[in-house]
Enzyme design. Structure first.
Site, short mmCIF file in Angstrom:
data_model
loop_
_atom_site.label_atom_id
_atom_site.label_comp_id
_atom_site.label_asym_id
_atom_site.label_seq_id
_atom_site.Cartn_x
_atom_site.Cartn_y
_atom_site.Cartn_z
N GLU A 103 0.82 -1.22 0.00
CA GLU A 103 0.00 0.00 0.00
C GLU A 103 0.86 1.27 0.00
O GLU A 103 0.48 2.28 -0.61
CB GLU A 103 -0.95 0.00 1.20
N ASP B 75 1.57 -1.04 -15.98
CA ASP B 75 1.92 -0.34 -14.74
C ASP B 75 2.90 0.82 -14.98
O ASP B 75 3.47 1.36 -14.03
CB ASP B 75 2.48 -1.31 -13.69
ZN ZN Z 1 -2.85 -2.69 -4.39
#
Ligand code: ZN
Length: 437
Positions: free
Chosen positions: A223, A248
């Site tokens: 996170e 990404d």
């Molecule tokens: Zn994630």
């Protein structure tokens, strides 16, 4: 005489003008079984931040060597431990500290740890030692509230510490996910607001946690990766022909068609092995091993561009106190946008021996924060300013100054002035520093 130098450059950028778009996570209902691996939801149309660095914005990455891990960036963390009135959700201080340890192992690829195979990002974390009011703190904020424990209610609006200067982590039920961030900083929906945060399901926080196989602290590593601008490795599936503008937005993470769970080390898709060892996949904590070089650069670009007030230089800072009243020239603050437009890079902080620290650099912040603006001018010999020579052009502004690293200067009170950029350059003498300690 030993010297260290501070180099700051600001490259011109363009304002992101995408329409503002409310963007909130879409929490999943708490499940009887395993929580959702990650509740971070990306908007199809990011809100924009009002600032943009095309080297690491929402749409693309330029893994330039100027973002290569160099000077250590230290991020102060406040962990808001939200528990119920029955005590559910309580985490000991040791458990909280263990999570900071994991973050440093993982982001630092520390030898002998489970993250040793990753790239050392030169990003460090520490529990804040000073709160927003300048008071000593443990960096742990215990809160008891049954609603907030359910991740309901706008708890951040009254509990957040200055989100531009602290990484605010909340532990609670995390809306049925192991963790989430409300948005990437580049998305702009929460950057600069009290809602800018990382939320982690408390059983998977720290090491050991109590939720196997997500018990080794990697939920928070993952996170915080989002918090520093990283997408999932499977973002956009196999992506397009340009891996810096699709998927990404990173090329040294293999593309993969979707999230992987467990630890399928031979899993392939998109014509290559899936990056199941990467922190930004969904695999088990014990499977994850590291960030890549380009992920490290994207995160460092994100810090300097979108979170310029967050990181502190390594080593003890010169102590600072705010000087108010007469002589405060903050009224001269002039920051015609884009104050942060483009790339801002701090590099080449090299401390010699002698006293522990000789300077601090400035950050963007409100006028009453210790470090406002983008740099400091240091007087190291007598009441004297070292005015930084700089040249300005439409493209770049760069300056550099050297500070003698002499033991005799330790403890010397100095005056600093912050330098701001915009259509004009202005100074403030709102900050006093004591050189070294
Ligand atoms: Zn994630």
């Amino acid at each position: 005489m030993r010297r260290f130098s501070l180099v700051v450059s600001i490259l011109g950028g363009t304002l992101l003008t995408a329409p503002l778009l409310a963007q909130q996570p879409v929490p999943q209902a708490p499940q009887a079984q395993m929580p959702l691996r990650c509740g971070t939801v990306l908007a199809a149309n990011p809100a924009g931040t009002g600032i943009d660095n095309p080297d690491c914005d929402y749409n693309q990455t330029n893994p330039s060597s100027i973002y290569a891990p160099g000077a250590i960036l230290r991020i102060p963390v406040v962990v808001h431990v939200i528990q119920s009135t029955s005590g559910q959700g309580f985490l000991s201080a040791a458990r909280v500290q263990s999570q900071i340890t994991v973050l440093n192992e993982d982001f630092g690829a520390q030898a002998g740890t489970a993250g040793a195979n990753g790239v050392d990002t030169k990003i460090e974390f520490f529990l804040a030692t000073t709160d927003p009011n300048g008071q000593p703190t443990t960096g742990i904020d215990y809160i008891t509230n049954n609603t907030w424990f359910q991740d309901s209610g706008n708890y951040w609006s009254t509990t957040a510490w200055d989100t531009s200067r602290y990484l605010n982590i909340y532990t609670n039920q995390a809306s049925g996910a192991l963790g989430y961030v409300p948005d990437l900083p580049q998305g702009g929906s929460v950057l600069g607001t009290t809602a800018d945060r990382v939320v982690v399901y408390y059983p998977s926080f720290g090491r050991p946690g109590t939720l196997t196989p997500y018990h080794l602290g990697r939920t928070t590593t993952h996170e915080v990766g989002h918090y520093l601008g990283l997408f999932h490795t499977f973002q956009g599936g196999c992506g397009g022909s340009n891996c810096y503008t699709s998927g990404d937005r990173i090329c040294d993470t293999n593309a993969e068609s979707g999230a992987r769970f467990g630890c399928p080390t031979t899993s392939t898709s998109c014509g290559n092995l899936d990056p199941v060892r990467n922190y930004m996949d969904y695999t088990d904590d014990a499977c994850m091993q590291g960030f890549t070089q380009e992920q490290a650069r994207r995160m460092r670009c994100t810090i300097t561009s979108y979170r310029p007030a967050l990181a502190q230089p390594a080593g003890p800072l010169a102590s600072a106190t705010v000087r108010n009243g007469a002589g405060n020239l903050n009224g001269n603050f002039s920051a015609t946008p884009p104050l942060l437009g483009g790339t801002s890079t701090l590099s080449a902080i090299t401390l010699g021996t002698g006293y522990s620290a000789a300077a601090a650099y400035g950050f963007l912040g409100s006028a009453n924060t210790p470090f406002a603006g983008y740099t400091v001018l240091v007087d190291v010999t007598s009441p004297q300013l070292l005015v930084l020579p700089f040249t300005a052009s439409a493209i770049a502004v760069q300056w550099q100054f050297n500070v003698p690293n002499s033991q005799t200067l330790a403890g010397l009170p100095i005056s600093t002035q912050a330098l701001f950029f915009g259509s004009t350059v202005a100074f403030t003498n709102a900050v006093d520093l004591v050189l070294g300690n």
